[in-house]
Design an enzyme around this catalytic site. Structure first.
Site, PDB file in Angstrom:
ATOM      1  N   ARG A  72       6.614  -4.119  -1.288  1.00  0.00           N
ATOM      2  CA  ARG A  72       5.975  -3.125  -2.170  1.00  0.00           C
ATOM      3  C   ARG A  72       7.042  -2.145  -2.633  1.00  0.00           C
ATOM      4  O   ARG A  72       7.786  -1.598  -1.824  1.00  0.00           O
ATOM      5  CB  ARG A  72       4.867  -2.393  -1.403  1.00  0.00           C
ATOM      6  CG  ARG A  72       4.219  -1.205  -2.142  1.00  0.00           C
ATOM      7  CD  ARG A  72       3.431  -1.711  -3.338  1.00  0.00           C
ATOM      8  NE  ARG A  72       2.518  -0.705  -3.868  1.00  0.00           N
ATOM      9  CZ  ARG A  72       2.854   0.305  -4.685  1.00  0.00           C
ATOM     10  NH1 ARG A  72       4.119   0.488  -5.021  1.00  0.00           N
ATOM     11  NH2 ARG A  72       1.943   1.131  -5.128  1.00  0.00           N
ATOM     12  N   GLU A  80      -3.750  -1.424 -11.389  1.00  0.00           N
ATOM     13  CA  GLU A  80      -4.229  -2.443 -10.459  1.00  0.00           C
ATOM     14  C   GLU A  80      -4.821  -3.662 -11.150  1.00  0.00           C
ATOM     15  O   GLU A  80      -5.366  -3.576 -12.257  1.00  0.00           O
ATOM     16  CB  GLU A  80      -5.296  -1.847  -9.529  1.00  0.00           C
ATOM     17  CG  GLU A  80      -4.818  -0.658  -8.706  1.00  0.00           C
ATOM     18  CD  GLU A  80      -3.725  -1.035  -7.728  1.00  0.00           C
ATOM     19  OE1 GLU A  80      -3.758  -2.169  -7.215  1.00  0.00           O
ATOM     20  OE2 GLU A  80      -2.845  -0.202  -7.483  1.00  0.00           O
ATOM     21  N   ARG A 120       3.392  -4.460   4.509  1.00  0.00           N
ATOM     22  CA  ARG A 120       4.329  -4.804   3.440  1.00  0.00           C
ATOM     23  C   ARG A 120       5.627  -4.009   3.602  1.00  0.00           C
ATOM     24  O   ARG A 120       5.605  -2.849   4.002  1.00  0.00           O
ATOM     25  CB  ARG A 120       3.714  -4.497   2.073  1.00  0.00           C
ATOM     26  CG  ARG A 120       2.447  -5.281   1.789  1.00  0.00           C
ATOM     27  CD  ARG A 120       1.837  -4.912   0.453  1.00  0.00           C
ATOM     28  NE  ARG A 120       1.425  -3.512   0.405  1.00  0.00           N
ATOM     29  CZ  ARG A 120       0.715  -2.964  -0.590  1.00  0.00           C
ATOM     30  NH1 ARG A 120       0.384  -3.708  -1.634  1.00  0.00           N
ATOM     31  NH2 ARG A 120       0.365  -1.690  -0.545  1.00  0.00           N
TER      32      ARG A 120
END
Length: 240
Positions: A72, A80, A120
């Site tokens: 990320r 999104e 992440r």
């Protein structure tokens, strides 16, 4: 005895070699690239880094490496894409990330916090073929807005300045017909934001102020300096 051990040692060497990420970039050239990055971005010196090959893009700010790790981007947020539905400019951001990243060798640098709550890797990302940090490039071209989440604040001020310039030039999502979605969180207006913004399992955007009953256990996905700032970003106040 030594002869019988030789096949085992060779086998272990093969297994060990297979555990690393493969790259088409020669080692010497790779080292030169890292030195170039550190010359342009001296704040990254002494911070952990690694290289990887991008396997696929999840959305504009998240990708998966060929080793199966999800990365990320630090400090930026693209619109999104959820259940096939895209916020304004979300698909454009994903498409450009796919065209630039997939199959490419990238160099990923850590800040103070190595991972988010989803496991992440949080990283600053550089393509082997380009000098500018990919996080910065997304902001400069209007594919993303800033999203500062402590403790990863190394480039918070410079990212905010890059976004302001993109806004002033109506780049990308800032020039779209529709206003950016509320989930596109602007940069905090102060250096030490205290108000926590969280998106729960239902997709509700809620902010928590210091002293609130859920403040301490809330994991922030965005930070704000004032309640007005949080509300402008589409978050509502948590029940006290």
């Amino acid at each position: 005895m030594g002869i019988r051990l030789l096949p085992l040692l060779l086998f272990l060497a093969v297994i060990t070699g297979c555990s690393t990420t493969t790259s088409a970039i020669p080692a010497a050239e790779s080292d030169a690239k890292v030195q170039s990055i550190l010359s342009d971005y001296p704040q990254l010196r002494n911070l952990p880094w690694s290289s990887a090959v991008v396997k696929r893009v999840v959305d504009g700010d998240t990708f998966e490496t060929d080793a199966g790790e999800k990365v990320r981007l630090i400090g930026v947020n693209t619109p999104e894409i959820t259940n096939g539905k895209s916020e304004a400019y979300g698909q454009e951001a994903k498409n450009i990330a796919q065209s630039k990243l997939v199959g490419q060798t990238v160099y990923i640098f850590q800040d103070a916090g190595p991972k988010d709550k989803y496991g992440r890797l949080l990283r600053y990302v550089f393509l082997h073929s380009e000098a500018v940090m990919f996080n910065e490039w997304l902001l400069a071209e209007g594919y993303a807005n800033t999203m500062t989440i402590p403790p990863n604040v190394l480039y918070a001020d410079s990212f905010a300045a890059i976004e302001r310039k993109a806004r002033s030039q109506n780049k990308g999502l800032w020039g779209a017909a529709d206003e950016p979605s509320p989930t596109s969180t602007p940069a905090a207006a102060c250096k030490s934001p205290k108000i926590k913004g969280n998106i729960n399992a239902k997709g509700d955007h809620i902010y928590h102020i210091p002293g609130g009953k859920s403040y301490d256990q809330t994991k922030a996905e965005a930070m704000f300096c004032t309640e007005k700032e949080a509300e402008a970003a589409g978050f509502r106040k948590a029940a006290q």
